[in-house]
Design an enzyme around this catalytic site. Sequence first.
Site, PDB file in Angstrom:
ATOM      1  N   ASP A  18       3.059   4.536  -5.531  1.00 17.06           N
ATOM      2  CA  ASP A  18       1.891   4.102  -4.763  1.00 17.06           C
ATOM      3  C   ASP A  18       1.876   2.574  -4.811  1.00 17.06           C
ATOM      4  O   ASP A  18       2.660   1.947  -5.526  1.00 17.06           O
ATOM      5  CB  ASP A  18       0.607   4.688  -5.351  1.00 17.06           C
ATOM      6  CG  ASP A  18      -0.633   4.297  -4.525  1.00 17.06           C
ATOM      7  OD1 ASP A  18      -0.513   4.216  -3.285  1.00 17.06           O
ATOM      8  OD2 ASP A  18      -1.694   4.049  -5.107  1.00 17.06           O
ATOM      9  N   SER A  19       0.923   1.987  -4.087  1.00 20.20           N
ATOM     10  CA  SER A  19       0.820   0.530  -4.061  1.00 20.20           C
ATOM     11  C   SER A  19       0.285  -0.024  -5.382  1.00 20.20           C
ATOM     12  O   SER A  19       0.461  -1.200  -5.673  1.00 20.20           O
ATOM     13  CB  SER A  19      -0.130   0.116  -2.943  1.00 20.20           C
ATOM     14  OG  SER A  19      -1.430   0.602  -3.230  1.00 20.20           O
ATOM     15  N   CYS A  81       0.763   7.996  -1.793  1.00 22.28           N
ATOM     16  CA  CYS A  81       0.069   6.934  -1.074  1.00 22.28           C
ATOM     17  C   CYS A  81      -0.109   7.419   0.359  1.00 22.28           C
ATOM     18  O   CYS A  81       0.879   7.764   1.022  1.00 22.28           O
ATOM     19  CB  CYS A  81       0.924   5.670  -1.101  1.00 22.28           C
ATOM     20  SG  CYS A  81       0.294   4.339  -0.058  1.00 22.28           S
ATOM     21  N   GLU A 160      -8.957  -1.052  -8.064  1.00 20.43           N
ATOM     22  CA  GLU A 160      -7.977  -1.819  -8.858  1.00 20.43           C
ATOM     23  C   GLU A 160      -8.680  -2.678  -9.917  1.00 20.43           C
ATOM     24  O   GLU A 160      -8.157  -2.895 -10.997  1.00 20.43           O
ATOM     25  CB  GLU A 160      -7.126  -2.717  -7.941  1.00 20.43           C
ATOM     26  CG  GLU A 160      -6.118  -1.967  -7.068  1.00 20.43           C
ATOM     27  CD  GLU A 160      -4.875  -1.475  -7.830  1.00 20.43           C
ATOM     28  OE1 GLU A 160      -4.499  -2.103  -8.833  1.00 20.43           O
ATOM     29  OE2 GLU A 160      -4.320  -0.433  -7.425  1.00 20.43           O
ATOM     30  N   CYS A 192      -7.056   8.415   0.698  1.00 17.38           N
ATOM     31  CA  CYS A 192      -6.385   7.312   0.002  1.00 17.38           C
ATOM     32  C   CYS A 192      -6.421   7.687  -1.467  1.00 17.38           C
ATOM     33  O   CYS A 192      -7.478   8.094  -1.972  1.00 17.38           O
ATOM     34  CB  CYS A 192      -7.137   6.001   0.234  1.00 17.38           C
ATOM     35  SG  CYS A 192      -6.543   4.642  -0.806  1.00 17.38           S
ATOM     36  N   HIS A 194      -6.470   6.016  -4.041  1.00 12.41           N
ATOM     37  CA  HIS A 194      -7.372   5.220  -4.890  1.00 12.41           C
ATOM     38  C   HIS A 194      -8.799   5.790  -4.885  1.00 12.41           C
ATOM     39  O   HIS A 194      -9.557   5.574  -5.830  1.00 12.41           O
ATOM     40  CB  HIS A 194      -7.462   3.771  -4.389  1.00 12.41           C
ATOM     41  CG  HIS A 194      -6.309   2.898  -4.796  1.00 12.41           C
ATOM     42  ND1 HIS A 194      -5.064   3.004  -4.217  1.00 12.41           N
ATOM     43  CD2 HIS A 194      -6.215   1.895  -5.709  1.00 12.41           C
ATOM     44  CE1 HIS A 194      -4.261   2.096  -4.763  1.00 12.41           C
ATOM     45  NE2 HIS A 194      -4.936   1.407  -5.670  1.00 12.41           N
TER      46      HIS A 194
HETATM   47  N1  DGL Z   1      -3.501   4.348  -2.486  1.00 14.96           N
HETATM   48  C1  DGL Z   1      -2.842   4.062  -1.269  1.00 14.96           C
HETATM   49  C2  DGL Z   1      -3.204   5.024  -0.177  1.00 14.96           C
HETATM   50  O1  DGL Z   1      -3.362   6.187  -0.492  1.00 14.96           O
HETATM   51  C3  DGL Z   1      -2.733   2.610  -0.865  1.00 14.96           C
HETATM   52  C4  DGL Z   1      -3.960   1.809  -0.804  1.00 14.96           C
HETATM   53  C5  DGL Z   1      -3.651   0.368  -0.477  1.00 14.96           C
HETATM   54  O2  DGL Z   1      -2.767  -0.192  -1.122  1.00 14.96           O
HETATM   55  O3  DGL Z   1      -4.267  -0.190   0.444  1.00 14.96           O
HETATM   56  O4  DGL Z   1      -3.283   4.707   0.974  1.00 14.96           O
END
Ligand code: DGL
Length: 237
Positions: A18-19, A81, A160, A192, A194
Amino acid sequence: MAGTPEADAAERPIGVFDSGIGGLTVVRQLMARLPREHILYFGDTARVPYGNKSPETVTRFSVENTRFLLRRGIKYLVVACNTASATALPVLQRRFEIPMLGVIEPGVRAALAATRNRRIGVIGTIGTIASGVYERMILALQPDCAVVEAPCPLFVPLAEEGWTEGPVAEQVARVYLEPVIGSGIDTLILGCTHYPLLKEVIRRVCGPGVELIDTAEETVRMARLQLDQLGLLRGEG
Ligand code: DGL
């Protein structure tokens, strides 16, 4: 079957990327449901967020991340992600032979199983929502659904930074979510990885009438099935 090529392959780790820290919500489910598996997690915190970068850039990062994990001998890849799954998964599938799974389809299937009034909300990054992939997949499987989408870009830096509770997170959630809830949805896909970190705030703002879909659970269920079919589940012992 110890010593056979299949058994040796099964010993290798599952790769997840993931990011940033978002994909750890998927890793948590993997560890709970597949406790015997080795997991190698790559969180690209140097280049987070992915959600407001171009599809070309996200695709390039995703190819690099996959190569990084392949060099470390993974047997299976989970693209944890949504942004990368929405923009890069078809490229990864064409370019690499390793079996892999993204997080979009599992979330869509879980939402379709949950909704009663067929009004589904989707929140995600700017990139995921702009790709239109959720709406396309929902309507392909269930054409009479209404899909209401909203990008929530500030959720990623909040997660984050660990600002997952309190007045700032709550205020941001209200601004993003009230129009979506006002449209009468009964199911909301957290599109997402996150966002489950902000689940309590999101749940409070949405109220009890909206079921939240955390795609991690369904993703791990599908991953388990695929690993089993491929003979790649790590055995007893
Ligand atoms: N957690 C990621 C997603 O599901 C990336 C979020 C991001 O880096 O903007 O899209």
